[in-house]
Design a protein around this motif. Sequence first.
Motif, PDB file in Angstrom:
ATOM      1  N   CYS A 124      48.880  84.435  67.063  1.00 46.68           N
ATOM      2  CA  CYS A 124      48.934  84.671  65.626  1.00 46.68           C
ATOM      3  C   CYS A 124      50.328  85.092  65.193  1.00 46.68           C
ATOM      4  CB  CYS A 124      47.957  85.786  65.237  1.00 46.68           C
ATOM      5  SG  CYS A 124      46.242  85.459  65.670  1.00 46.68           S
ATOM      6  N   ARG A 125      50.718  84.655  63.990  1.00 40.43           N
ATOM      7  CA  ARG A 125      51.987  85.069  63.384  1.00 40.43           C
ATOM      8  C   ARG A 125      51.720  86.325  62.564  1.00 40.43           C
ATOM      9  NH1 ARG A 125      53.687  84.908  58.585  1.00 40.43           N
ATOM     10  NH2 ARG A 125      52.061  83.459  57.913  1.00 40.43           N
ATOM     11  N   VAL A 126      52.473  87.376  62.829  1.00 39.67           N
ATOM     12  CA  VAL A 126      52.286  88.631  62.111  1.00 39.67           C
ATOM     13  C   VAL A 126      52.691  88.439  60.649  1.00 39.67           C
ATOM     14  CG1 VAL A 126      52.996  91.046  61.920  1.00 39.67           C
ATOM     15  CG2 VAL A 126      52.604  90.018  64.183  1.00 39.67           C
ATOM     16  N   ALA A 127      51.776  88.810  59.746  1.00 36.52           N
ATOM     17  CA  ALA A 127      52.018  88.671  58.310  1.00 36.52           C
ATOM     18  C   ALA A 127      52.333  90.013  57.652  1.00 36.52           C
ATOM     19  CB  ALA A 127      50.808  88.023  57.635  1.00 36.52           C
ATOM     20  N   ALA A 128      51.734  91.106  58.163  1.00 34.57           N
ATOM     21  CA  ALA A 128      51.952  92.422  57.549  1.00 34.57           C
ATOM     22  C   ALA A 128      51.612  93.518  58.549  1.00 34.57           C
ATOM     23  CB  ALA A 128      51.083  92.573  56.302  1.00 34.57           C
ATOM     24  N   ARG A 129      52.269  94.649  58.352  1.00 38.82           N
ATOM     25  CA  ARG A 129      51.970  95.877  59.094  1.00 38.82           C
ATOM     26  C   ARG A 129      51.790  96.967  58.041  1.00 38.82           C
ATOM     27  NH1 ARG A 129      56.067  93.126  61.417  1.00 38.82           N
ATOM     28  NH2 ARG A 129      55.790  92.431  63.567  1.00 38.82           N
ATOM     29  N   ILE A 130      50.574  97.462  57.913  1.00 36.76           N
ATOM     30  CA  ILE A 130      50.227  98.373  56.827  1.00 36.76           C
ATOM     31  C   ILE A 130      50.026  99.783  57.388  1.00 36.76           C
ATOM     32  CG2 ILE A 130      48.532  98.846  55.003  1.00 36.76           C
ATOM     33  CD1 ILE A 130      47.849  95.755  55.269  1.00 36.76           C
TER      34      ILE A 130
END
Length: 166
Positions: A124-130
């Motif tokens: 998976c391609r990382v889209a966000a880190r919240i």
Amino acid sequence: MSQLLGADRLATPELLRSVFRQHAAGVAVITAAGEHPVGFTATSLNSVAAEPPLISFGVGTGSSSWPVIAEAEHVGVHILGEHQQELAATFARSGADRFAAPTGWRNGPEGVPLLDGVLAWLVCRVAARIPAGDHRIVIAQAVTGDPTGTGRPLLYHQGRFNALRD
């Protein structure tokens, strides 16, 4: 009134842990490539959306894997089978050399470490880190994967790895 409520009437970490011990969860290992490969056992894996195909998982910012996950463009998501209790324990153990023998793995798409013998995997391609307390919730979009492993899923319940019962 529960003794697990704090003075300000909010639940304590102990209450949350006690409640979630009652929640059976699937077991996954998340991996990423850095100077050395990293990985950790996760029971927080979720399917977020089908279009686009998004997943999420939580990772502690104090985890030895976090510095690499914090910078990684791609991660590996591995769904473990009931035959992989020791693998799950290895990736959950602090200070373990998680990728040393007997762990079987290879470099997969986007250089992500892929574990052998799992029920299914995604890159998976990382889209966000919240930010979420002492953790980060990572949202990632599936790029490729393989759902064709065989066996039954590994579960985590009451602080132990378990198999499904018939």
